[in-house]
Design a protein around this motif. Structure first.
Motif, short mmCIF file in Angstrom:
data_model
loop_
_atom_site.label_atom_id
_atom_site.label_comp_id
_atom_site.label_asym_id
_atom_site.label_seq_id
_atom_site.Cartn_x
_atom_site.Cartn_y
_atom_site.Cartn_z
N VAL A 37 -10.89 -1.24 12.40
CA VAL A 37 -10.90 -2.34 13.87
C VAL A 37 -11.54 -1.13 14.91
N THR B 252 -14.19 -7.04 8.55
CA THR B 252 -15.01 -8.26 8.97
C THR B 252 -15.76 -7.45 10.71
N VAL B 253 -14.78 -6.86 11.97
CA VAL B 253 -14.92 -6.41 12.49
C VAL B 253 -15.38 -4.54 11.97
N SER C 142 -9.34 -8.25 5.17
CA SER C 142 -10.69 -9.31 5.71
C SER C 142 -11.01 -8.77 7.14
N VAL C 143 -10.15 -9.11 7.30
CA VAL C 143 -10.21 -9.85 9.02
C VAL C 143 -10.47 -7.56 9.46
N VAL D 121 -5.81 -11.38 3.35
CA VAL D 121 -6.04 -11.27 4.43
C VAL D 121 -6.35 -10.49 6.33
N THR E 240 -0.38 -6.03 13.38
CA THR E 240 0.06 -6.59 14.51
C THR E 240 0.64 -5.16 15.03
#
Length: 242
Positions: free
Chosen positions: A73, A208-209, A204-205, A201, A115
Protein backbone atom coordinates in the motif's frame (compact mmCIF):
# COMPACT_ATOMS: atom_id res chain seq x y z
CA UNK A 1 -14.12 -11.92 33.61
CA UNK A 2 -12.66 -8.83 31.95
CA UNK A 3 -14.74 -6.98 29.39
CA UNK A 4 -12.78 -7.19 26.11
CA UNK A 5 -14.57 -4.08 24.82
CA UNK A 6 -12.56 -1.94 27.25
CA UNK A 7 -8.85 -1.21 26.91
CA UNK A 8 -8.01 -2.65 30.32
CA UNK A 9 -10.15 -5.72 29.63
CA UNK A 10 -8.42 -6.32 26.29
CA UNK A 11 -5.00 -5.97 27.91
CA UNK A 12 -5.97 -8.44 30.60
CA UNK A 13 -7.43 -10.90 28.08
CA UNK A 14 -4.19 -10.84 26.10
CA UNK A 15 -2.11 -10.94 29.30
CA UNK A 16 -0.54 -7.73 28.15
CA UNK A 17 0.74 -5.26 30.72
CA UNK A 18 1.16 -1.51 30.47
CA UNK A 19 4.93 -2.08 30.44
CA UNK A 20 4.58 -3.92 27.14
CA UNK A 21 2.49 -1.07 25.71
CA UNK A 22 5.27 1.28 26.80
CA UNK A 23 7.83 -0.78 24.86
CA UNK A 24 5.67 -0.65 21.73
CA UNK A 25 5.27 3.09 22.21
CA UNK A 26 9.02 3.68 22.48
CA UNK A 27 9.56 1.65 19.30
CA UNK A 28 6.76 3.57 17.56
CA UNK A 29 8.29 6.87 18.67
CA UNK A 30 11.76 6.00 17.35
CA UNK A 31 10.45 4.69 14.03
CA UNK A 32 8.06 7.64 13.69
CA UNK A 33 11.05 9.93 14.16
CA UNK A 34 12.83 8.18 11.30
CA UNK A 35 10.12 9.14 8.79
CA UNK A 36 11.20 12.78 8.53
CA UNK A 37 13.29 14.08 11.41
CA UNK A 38 16.11 11.61 12.15
CA UNK A 39 17.90 9.53 10.88
CA UNK A 40 15.82 8.69 7.77
CA UNK A 41 17.51 5.27 7.62
CA UNK A 42 14.44 3.58 6.06
CA UNK A 43 13.75 1.69 9.30
CA UNK A 44 10.31 3.32 9.27
CA UNK A 45 9.33 1.45 6.09
CA UNK A 46 6.39 -0.87 6.84
CA UNK A 47 8.33 -4.02 6.03
CA UNK A 48 10.93 -3.20 8.71
CA UNK A 49 8.74 -1.42 11.28
CA UNK A 50 5.95 -4.03 11.35
CA UNK A 51 8.51 -6.85 11.61
CA UNK A 52 10.11 -5.11 14.60
CA UNK A 53 6.68 -4.63 16.17
CA UNK A 54 5.92 -8.32 15.70
CA UNK A 55 9.35 -9.30 17.04
CA UNK A 56 8.74 -7.24 20.16
CA UNK A 57 5.60 -9.32 20.68
CA UNK A 58 7.57 -12.52 20.07
CA UNK A 59 6.21 -13.18 16.56
CA UNK A 60 8.46 -11.55 13.93
CA UNK A 61 6.98 -13.69 11.15
CA UNK A 62 3.48 -12.29 11.68
CA UNK A 63 4.89 -8.80 11.85
CA UNK A 64 6.65 -9.42 8.55
CA UNK A 65 3.37 -10.53 6.95
CA UNK A 66 1.58 -7.35 8.03
CA UNK A 67 4.60 -5.33 6.93
CA UNK A 68 4.52 -6.88 3.46
CA UNK A 69 0.84 -5.98 3.06
CA UNK A 70 1.39 -2.40 4.29
CA UNK A 71 4.48 -2.04 2.11
CA UNK A 72 2.38 -2.80 -0.97
CA UNK A 73 0.00 0.00 0.00
CA UNK A 74 2.85 2.37 0.89
CA UNK A 75 4.29 2.04 -2.62
CA UNK A 76 1.49 4.36 -3.73
CA UNK A 77 2.85 7.29 -1.69
CA UNK A 78 6.01 9.21 -2.55
CA UNK A 79 7.29 11.10 0.54
CA UNK A 80 9.14 13.85 -1.30
CA UNK A 81 9.30 17.60 -0.85
CA UNK A 82 6.31 19.20 0.84
CA UNK A 83 3.90 16.41 -0.16
CA UNK A 84 1.45 15.06 2.39
CA UNK A 85 1.68 11.34 3.10
CA UNK A 86 0.79 8.78 5.80
CA UNK A 87 3.15 8.20 8.70
CA UNK A 88 4.11 4.55 8.24
CA UNK A 89 6.68 4.12 11.03
CA UNK A 90 4.47 4.25 14.14
CA UNK A 91 1.48 2.81 12.25
CA UNK A 92 3.41 -0.26 11.11
CA UNK A 93 4.53 -0.97 14.68
CA UNK A 94 0.84 -0.88 15.69
CA UNK A 95 -0.16 -3.21 12.84
CA UNK A 96 2.65 -5.69 13.46
CA UNK A 97 1.97 -5.75 17.20
CA UNK A 98 -1.79 -6.18 16.83
CA UNK A 99 -1.47 -9.18 14.52
CA UNK A 100 1.37 -10.76 16.53
CA UNK A 101 -0.55 -10.52 19.80
CA UNK A 102 -3.40 -12.71 18.55
CA UNK A 103 -3.30 -16.51 18.22
CA UNK A 104 -2.16 -18.16 15.02
CA UNK A 105 -5.06 -18.51 12.57
CA UNK A 106 -7.39 -16.12 14.40
CA UNK A 107 -10.04 -15.23 11.81
CA UNK A 108 -10.16 -11.55 10.96
CA UNK A 109 -7.00 -10.65 12.90
CA UNK A 110 -5.02 -9.77 9.77
CA UNK A 111 -7.86 -7.73 8.27
CA UNK A 112 -8.38 -5.73 11.46
CA UNK A 113 -4.67 -5.29 12.17
CA UNK A 114 -4.08 -3.91 8.67
CA UNK A 115 -7.18 -1.70 8.88
CA UNK A 116 -6.10 -0.24 12.24
CA UNK A 117 -2.58 0.32 10.89
CA UNK A 118 -3.93 2.17 7.84
CA UNK A 119 -6.12 4.38 10.06
CA UNK A 120 -3.13 5.07 12.32
CA UNK A 121 -0.98 5.94 9.31
CA UNK A 122 -3.56 8.44 8.07
CA UNK A 123 -3.95 10.07 11.50
CA UNK A 124 -0.17 10.05 11.86
CA UNK A 125 0.15 11.95 8.57
CA UNK A 126 -2.28 14.58 9.84
CA UNK A 127 -0.31 14.84 13.10
CA UNK A 128 2.86 15.56 11.10
CA UNK A 129 1.09 18.48 9.41
CA UNK A 130 0.16 19.90 12.81
CA UNK A 131 3.74 19.44 13.95
CA UNK A 132 5.05 21.33 10.92
CA UNK A 133 2.73 24.23 11.77
CA UNK A 134 3.97 24.19 15.36
CA UNK A 135 7.58 24.20 14.16
CA UNK A 136 6.72 27.16 11.92
CA UNK A 137 5.28 29.09 14.85
CA UNK A 138 8.39 28.40 16.93
CA UNK A 139 10.62 29.55 14.07
CA UNK A 140 8.63 32.77 13.64
CA UNK A 141 8.95 33.45 17.38
CA UNK A 142 12.73 33.18 17.01
CA UNK A 143 12.85 35.21 13.80
CA UNK A 144 14.78 38.13 15.30
CA UNK A 145 17.41 35.87 16.87
CA UNK A 146 17.74 33.84 13.68
CA UNK A 147 18.25 36.97 11.59
CA UNK A 148 20.97 37.98 14.06
CA UNK A 149 22.74 34.66 13.42
CA UNK A 150 22.04 33.07 16.81
CA UNK A 151 23.35 29.50 16.80
CA UNK A 152 21.61 28.90 20.12
CA UNK A 153 18.22 29.59 18.52
CA UNK A 154 18.98 27.23 15.66
CA UNK A 155 19.93 24.45 18.08
CA UNK A 156 16.85 25.11 20.19
CA UNK A 157 14.56 24.84 17.18
CA UNK A 158 16.23 21.64 16.01
CA UNK A 159 16.01 19.92 19.40
CA UNK A 160 12.45 21.16 19.91
CA UNK A 161 11.41 19.72 16.54
CA UNK A 162 13.05 16.38 17.30
CA UNK A 163 11.52 16.25 20.77
CA UNK A 164 8.02 17.09 19.61
CA UNK A 165 8.24 14.53 16.79
CA UNK A 166 9.39 11.84 19.22
CA UNK A 167 6.52 12.68 21.57
CA UNK A 168 4.09 12.66 18.64
CA UNK A 169 5.08 9.11 17.63
CA UNK A 170 4.94 7.92 21.24
CA UNK A 171 1.46 9.34 21.83
CA UNK A 172 0.18 8.10 18.47
CA UNK A 173 1.33 4.54 19.17
CA UNK A 174 -0.13 4.48 22.69
CA UNK A 175 -3.51 5.89 21.62
CA UNK A 176 -3.73 3.61 18.58
CA UNK A 177 -3.01 0.49 20.63
CA UNK A 178 -5.42 1.41 23.44
CA UNK A 179 -8.17 2.03 20.87
CA UNK A 180 -7.40 -0.93 18.59
CA UNK A 181 -6.86 -3.70 21.14
CA UNK A 182 -10.47 -3.63 22.45
CA UNK A 183 -11.74 -3.52 18.86
CA UNK A 184 -9.82 -6.65 17.92
CA UNK A 185 -10.57 -8.40 21.21
CA UNK A 186 -14.33 -7.91 20.78
CA UNK A 187 -14.43 -8.57 17.01
CA UNK A 188 -12.03 -11.41 16.22
CA UNK A 189 -14.08 -13.92 18.22
CA UNK A 190 -17.21 -13.12 16.20
CA UNK A 191 -15.54 -13.01 12.77
CA UNK A 192 -17.69 -15.25 10.57
CA UNK A 193 -15.85 -15.15 7.24
CA UNK A 194 -13.41 -17.87 6.25
CA UNK A 195 -9.86 -16.94 7.44
CA UNK A 196 -8.31 -17.87 4.08
CA UNK A 197 -10.84 -15.74 2.21
CA UNK A 198 -10.24 -12.82 4.58
CA UNK A 199 -6.48 -12.98 4.05
CA UNK A 200 -6.95 -13.32 0.28
CA UNK A 201 -9.08 -10.15 0.19
CA UNK A 202 -6.45 -8.18 2.14
CA UNK A 203 -3.60 -9.35 -0.09
CA UNK A 204 -5.63 -8.73 -3.28
CA UNK A 205 -6.51 -5.17 -2.29
CA UNK A 206 -2.90 -4.40 -1.33
CA UNK A 207 -1.58 -5.94 -4.56
CA UNK A 208 -4.05 -3.85 -6.58
CA UNK A 209 -2.83 -0.64 -4.93
CA UNK A 210 0.79 -1.66 -5.55
CA UNK A 211 -0.03 -2.48 -9.18
CA UNK A 212 -1.50 0.99 -9.59
CA UNK A 213 1.68 2.54 -8.19
CA UNK A 214 3.88 0.50 -10.53
CA UNK A 215 1.69 1.44 -13.50
CA UNK A 216 2.15 5.14 -12.70
CA UNK A 217 5.91 4.70 -12.44
CA UNK A 218 5.93 3.03 -15.88
CA UNK A 219 4.54 6.27 -17.34
CA UNK A 220 6.60 8.71 -15.24
CA UNK A 221 10.10 7.24 -14.96
CA UNK A 222 12.27 6.58 -18.03
CA UNK A 223 13.23 2.92 -18.55
CA UNK A 224 11.08 1.89 -15.57
CA UNK A 225 9.53 -0.96 -17.55
CA UNK A 226 12.96 -2.28 -18.55
CA UNK A 227 14.28 -2.09 -14.98
CA UNK A 228 11.12 -3.73 -13.66
CA UNK A 229 11.43 -6.57 -16.18
CA UNK A 230 15.09 -7.09 -15.27
CA UNK A 231 14.24 -7.23 -11.57
CA UNK A 232 11.38 -9.68 -12.05
CA UNK A 233 13.50 -11.89 -14.31
CA UNK A 234 16.39 -11.93 -11.83
CA UNK A 235 14.06 -12.86 -9.01
CA UNK A 236 12.42 -15.68 -10.95
CA UNK A 237 15.78 -17.07 -12.04
CA UNK A 238 17.00 -17.06 -8.45
CA UNK A 239 13.89 -18.95 -7.37
CA UNK A 240 14.29 -21.44 -10.22
CA UNK A 241 17.94 -22.27 -9.45
CA UNK A 242 18.02 -22.04 -5.67
Amino acid sequence: MPDPRSALGALEALRLGNAMILRFAVLGAVLGLDVVSFPQAMISRPLVAATLGGALAGEPGRGLLVGAVLELVALETLPVGASRYPEWGSASVVGGALYALHPEGAAGALVLAVTCALATAWIGGESMILLRRLNGQLARAQAAALHAGSGRSVSMLQFAGLGFDLARGFALTVIALYLSLPLLASTVGHWGADPRLSRAVVVSVAATVAGSAVWKLFHMVPRARLLFAIGISAGLLRLAFR
